[in-house]
Design a protein around this motif. Sequence first.
Motif, PDB file in Angstrom:
ATOM      1  N   ALA A 153       1.101  -1.198   0.068  1.00 28.86           N
ATOM      2  CA  ALA A 153      -0.087   0.010   0.049  1.00 28.86           C
ATOM      3  C   ALA A 153       0.629   1.252   0.090  1.00 28.86           C
ATOM      4  CB  ALA A 153      -0.925  -0.146   1.087  1.00 28.86           C
ATOM      5  N   PHE A 154       2.203   1.099   0.329  1.00 31.71           N
ATOM      6  CA  PHE A 154       3.157   2.106   0.484  1.00 31.71           C
ATOM      7  C   PHE A 154       4.030   2.512  -0.565  1.00 31.71           C
ATOM      8  CE2 PHE A 154       1.439   1.134   4.643  1.00 31.71           C
ATOM      9  CZ  PHE A 154       0.713   2.080   4.974  1.00 31.71           C
ATOM     10  N   LEU A 155       4.482   1.232  -1.158  1.00 34.74           N
ATOM     11  CA  LEU A 155       5.566   1.291  -1.769  1.00 34.74           C
ATOM     12  C   LEU A 155       5.450   0.668  -3.053  1.00 34.74           C
ATOM     13  CD1 LEU A 155       8.184  -0.436   0.586  1.00 34.74           C
ATOM     14  CD2 LEU A 155       8.070   1.917   0.258  1.00 34.74           C
ATOM     15  N   ALA A 156       6.268   1.325  -4.175  1.00 32.85           N
ATOM     16  CA  ALA A 156       6.244   0.813  -5.636  1.00 32.85           C
ATOM     17  C   ALA A 156       7.626   0.802  -6.180  1.00 32.85           C
ATOM     18  CB  ALA A 156       5.555   1.848  -6.610  1.00 32.85           C
ATOM     19  N   LEU A 157       7.775  -0.076  -6.899  1.00 29.37           N
ATOM     20  CA  LEU A 157       9.132  -0.263  -7.769  1.00 29.37           C
ATOM     21  C   LEU A 157       8.776   0.037  -9.100  1.00 29.37           C
ATOM     22  CD1 LEU A 157      11.450  -3.534  -8.070  1.00 29.37           C
ATOM     23  CD2 LEU A 157      10.440  -2.584 -10.159  1.00 29.37           C
ATOM     24  N   ILE A 158       9.992   0.912  -9.260  1.00 34.79           N
ATOM     25  CA  ILE A 158      10.005   1.658 -10.813  1.00 34.79           C
ATOM     26  C   ILE A 158      11.096   1.478 -11.428  1.00 34.79           C
ATOM     27  CG2 ILE A 158       9.749   3.832 -11.996  1.00 34.79           C
ATOM     28  CD1 ILE A 158       8.170   4.985  -9.818  1.00 34.79           C
ATOM     29  N   GLY A 159      11.164   0.793 -12.656  1.00 42.23           N
ATOM     30  CA  GLY A 159      12.423   0.573 -13.519  1.00 42.23           C
ATOM     31  C   GLY A 159      12.303   1.585 -14.509  1.00 42.23           C
TER      32      GLY A 159
END
Length: 369
Positions: free
Chosen positions: A331-337
Amino acid sequence: MTSSTSSTATAELGEDSQAETLQPPAIASSLTEPVNGFGNGAIHYPPMGFGKHKPKMLLMGLKRSGKSSISSVVFRKMAPQDTLFLEATTTIHKDSMQSFMDFQVWDMPGQIDYLDGSFDMETIFTGVGGIVWVIDAQDNYMEPIRRVTDTILHLSELYPDIKYSVFVHKTDSLTEDYREDTIRDIMQKTSDELFDNGLENPPVSFHATSIYDNSIFEAFSKVMQAIVPQLPTYEALLDTVKATCRFEKVFLIDVMSKVYIATDTSPANMPAYELCSDYINAIMDLSDMYVYDRPQQGAPDARIKDIRTQTAESLVCCVRNHTLYLREINAFLALIGVSKEPKFVQEKAMVDFNVQTFQDTILQVFERS
């Protein structure tokens, strides 16, 4: 922004594809052992935490140095131009942040000397993970240097685990040459003062910041990484994702503050982070329109259970010759590549599989810590 489950396709998507898929057992066994960090190193998901007590971060500096503006822009999403109307801080202002981890930000009035015997230092400094000292680069900085060195020297023996960061703030209006000279002068004078008083290699970092660009988020990312437990584990996992998915750079970002708590160990890439920051702004704006209420845990309906296992995902191509890939971790974190790979879209199924493995593994890290 779409919501979709990850693909389980194999990596063999082309004869010339050299990427390999992540191996879940190997990662789970080698990268999920607890690593000691700030406090007791405990993480609770959701959200990440530090036992019964929330770690504190103190924003310190002289009056009108820009502390409240920084806190408002980074943690309360205030537009930079609106900070012109903020009143001066006259009392300790405490904000509890429920983000990727529970922590408190204390905005400290600049006119008070907290090292004075009349203050309860134990109440103020116990449980502090980091102190950010803000120096106005457009003002005379000799007094701030004296105050920050006095603070570090006084607290270094009593609270040796505190990490210190000096924000050379309001640098946006300075010319490039003058900005570099100012930062270098502040760093040199501060280091010399600490060394002359017997403190060698102090845990102090320096950052040039402004609320009108992404430098303030980049600086706070470095500050947060210093107090986040298990940072080496996160970096090792992100290095594996970067290699297998052929990303140019990959970030694990708190979507609310745009602070990245970890990135791979390749050299810093500010343009890549700026792309990710703008990307998150667009994603959050779309999320406000298209967000759905997620079912509660334990819902008996099989269809609802299937929906609950889905995670938000987004892919954007041809952004300054880059492809941006986002996957919600929790709910708080996202991975962005960030990728320049020309066949990225064709090989997206492989990327989905690898990132899903990363997500499963890092959630195990949260649960086991």
